[in-house]
Design a protein around this motif. Structure first.
Motif, short mmCIF file in Angstrom:
data_model
loop_
_atom_site.label_atom_id
_atom_site.label_comp_id
_atom_site.label_asym_id
_atom_site.label_seq_id
_atom_site.Cartn_x
_atom_site.Cartn_y
_atom_site.Cartn_z
N LEU A 54 0.83 -1.21 0.00
CA LEU A 54 0.00 0.00 0.00
C LEU A 54 0.86 1.25 0.00
O LEU A 54 0.52 2.25 -0.64
N TRP A 55 1.97 1.23 0.69
CA TRP A 55 2.89 2.38 0.70
C TRP A 55 3.42 2.62 -0.71
O TRP A 55 3.41 3.75 -1.21
N LYS A 56 3.86 1.55 -1.36
CA LYS A 56 4.39 1.68 -2.72
C LYS A 56 3.34 2.26 -3.67
O LYS A 56 3.62 3.19 -4.44
N CYS A 57 2.13 1.76 -3.58
CA CYS A 57 1.07 2.20 -4.49
C CYS A 57 0.57 3.61 -4.14
O CYS A 57 0.16 4.36 -5.03
N ALA A 58 0.62 3.96 -2.86
CA ALA A 58 0.26 5.33 -2.45
C ALA A 58 1.28 6.33 -2.98
O ALA A 58 0.93 7.43 -3.42
N MET A 59 2.55 5.95 -2.97
CA MET A 59 3.58 6.83 -3.54
C MET A 59 3.35 7.04 -5.03
O MET A 59 3.50 8.16 -5.55
N ALA A 60 2.98 5.97 -5.72
CA ALA A 60 2.72 6.08 -7.16
C ALA A 60 1.52 6.98 -7.43
O ALA A 60 1.52 7.78 -8.38
N ALA A 61 0.48 6.88 -6.58
CA ALA A 61 -0.71 7.71 -6.76
C ALA A 61 -0.40 9.17 -6.53
O ALA A 61 -0.85 10.06 -7.28
N ALA A 62 0.39 9.45 -5.49
CA ALA A 62 0.75 10.84 -5.19
C ALA A 62 1.61 11.43 -6.31
O ALA A 62 1.43 12.60 -6.70
N GLU A 63 2.51 10.61 -6.87
CA GLU A 63 3.36 11.08 -7.97
C GLU A 63 2.53 11.37 -9.21
O GLU A 63 2.74 12.39 -9.88
N GLU A 64 1.59 10.51 -9.53
CA GLU A 64 0.75 10.73 -10.70
C GLU A 64 -0.11 11.97 -10.54
O GLU A 64 -0.36 12.70 -11.51
N LYS A 65 -0.55 12.24 -9.32
CA LYS A 65 -1.42 13.41 -9.07
C LYS A 65 -0.68 14.72 -9.32
O LYS A 65 -1.22 15.64 -9.97
N VAL A 66 0.57 14.86 -8.82
CA VAL A 66 1.28 16.15 -8.90
C VAL A 66 2.30 16.20 -10.02
O VAL A 66 2.80 17.27 -10.36
N GLY A 67 2.63 15.04 -10.61
CA GLY A 67 3.55 15.03 -11.75
C GLY A 67 5.00 14.84 -11.39
O GLY A 67 5.87 14.81 -12.28
N PHE A 68 5.33 14.72 -10.11
CA PHE A 68 6.72 14.43 -9.70
C PHE A 68 6.67 13.69 -8.37
O PHE A 68 5.65 13.68 -7.68
#
Length: 454
Positions: free
Chosen positions: A260-274
């Protein structure tokens, strides 16, 4: 049809024996200042498996069960006497025998129909107190109970007990005491109330420090709550994947937290672009780390918060994240507990929380707590064990934290992860292919818990 929860009665259930004058004031421990949430909320759902011969029999059965719940609660509060009191302030409980606030409500649907597709907006109406960051203030009852009666006479027992004195482990102890009394068990649960002498509090410095920390982690917008359910077979695959990459005996909590941590990081990155650095926190139970002086029946917030970090340059692999989670939790050991009780206790605690206090807007954050192996599915009041257990829901809340509660499933070694997250990030998360290869999104508890009791 719109499902409604209608309150039909309210009363206070007082302890069966008065609290002695010498125990009328209960001083909280320093660790009781750490958690900002007002309540430790839980709901236990029980089907009606004894259908009787008609409406009269069902009404008599319900009346008997309600009276049994009240009588056994009254007896239990005598031993758990601070839970029969009211909040005085952030340092004390008034053990004034006001009793537990006890509500009975009717729900205009059958339990089976609700469990087919649980309405998360409805869940919070089953509680006697509104969820959120307010509540459990001076003058409020420590213990609050709502018994929700469905049309089929199935019931959902919801508890909101003040987090000022209770964590998940202590809630489990209280439920063991109450359910045992309700069943007429001869094995009486006597709580250990010695935590304030082990972790004394003379002021509110930790509360002030914790409020700064938690305040920096709050998000504003709109929260989305979803259940990600990992069955035991999928967890076995995930654990094997981590083990195959060098992690020795990974636990189910470790691998679910890491994924879940890994996938949450990916979601946050996709949201803001970095990608930003990311912090994970976990709540750690201190009882086993001070087994010589703390028992499993110890009451209080006998927990600490540990954290681990993943930098933006790091390659994100499940086994690496499992190792980070394990490493951070392992630091909260017997030596750590000894140190926070020592002369430099304040310094040790402040240093431990420093990374989270500095998180702010520079890092992404996701917090975890595990209620696994706490025995909530063993809570039998005398008419069977619960068929589903859940907590409160933050869905729609404008102020929230990215936070995950891990809970057992009724059978096997599966995990229900209740994820509270920014709604934009949640939309991305629930379409993450790696996550959904191991988890089911909001499945019916009738399906996941293999229910054939209706």
């Amino acid at each position: 049809m719109m499902v409604k929860v209608e309150i039909v009665s309210k009363e206070n259930i007082k302890p069966s024996s008065p609290t002695p004058q010498t125990l009328k004031s209960f001083k909280l421990s320093i660790l009781d200042q750490l958690i900002p949430a007002p309540y430790a909320p839980i709901i236990l759902f029980y089907p009606n498996q004894d259908h009787g011969d008609g409406a009269t029999d069902l009404d008599h059965q319900l009346h008997t069960r309600l009276e049994t719940l009240k009588d056994s609660l009254s007896k239990t509060l005598t031993d758990f006497y601070p839970l029969a009191g009211t909040i005085k302030d952030d340092l004390y409980i008034d053990c004034d025998d006001v009793g537990a606030y006890f509500v009975v409500a009717r729900v205009n649907t059958r339990l089976r129909d609700f469990l087919e597709n649980p309405d998360l907006e409805l869940v919070n109406h089953f509680f006697p107190c509104a969820p959120g960051f307010n509540g459990s203030v001076a003058g409020c009852c420590v213990t609050n109970v709502q018994v929700n009666v469905f049309e089929c006479h199935g019931i959902a027992i919801a508890l909101c007990i003040s987090h000022k004195i209770l964590d998940g482990g202590a809630l489990s102890t209280f439920l063991r005491g109450w359910t045992g009394s309700s069943r007429g068990s001869k094995d009486v649960v006597i709580p250990n109330l010695g935590a304030p002498s082990l972790f004394p509090a003379n002021d509110l410095w930790l509360q002030d420090s914790a409020m700064v920390m938690w305040g920096s982690l709050l998000k504003f917008g709109k929260c989305s709550t979803r259940r990600f359910v990992f069955d035991s077979s999928k967890l076995a695959v995930l654990k094997a994947e981590a083990a195959g990459n060098g992690v020795k005996d990974p636990t189910r909590v470790e691998v679910v937290s890491a994924l879940l941590w890994k996938c949450a990081m990916a979601a946050a990155e996709e949201k803001v672009g970095f990608r930003k650095p990311s912090m994970l926190s976990h709540v750690v139970n201190l009882r086993k780390r001070l087994a010589s002086t703390l028992s499993e029946d110890s009451i209080g917030n006998l927990i600490w918060i540990t954290s681990s970090e993943c930098g933006p340059e790091s390659e994100i692999r499940i086994n690496d994240l499992v190792e980070r989670v394990r490493g951070s939790v392992s630091k909260i050991n017997g030596e750590f507990v000894k140190n926070i009780r020592g002369d430099k206790g304040r310094e040790v605690m402040e240093e431990s929380l420093e990374k989270l206090k500095d998180c702010g807007t520079t890092k992404d954050y996701i917090g975890f707590t595990s209620w696994c192996k706490m025995g909530f599915y063993e809570a039998d009041f005398g008419w069977g064990k619960p068929i589903w257990v859940c907590g409160s829901v933050s869905d729609g809340s404008p102020v929230f934290m990215n936070f995950v509660v891990l809970m057992d499933m009724r059978f096997g070694d599966g995990i229900e992860a209740w994820v509270n997250m920014d709604e934009q990030e949640m939309e991305i998360l629930q379409h993450n292919q790696e996550l959904m290869a191991f988890a089911s999104l909001d499945p019916s508890p009738l399906q996941t818990n293999q229910l054939s009791v209706f």
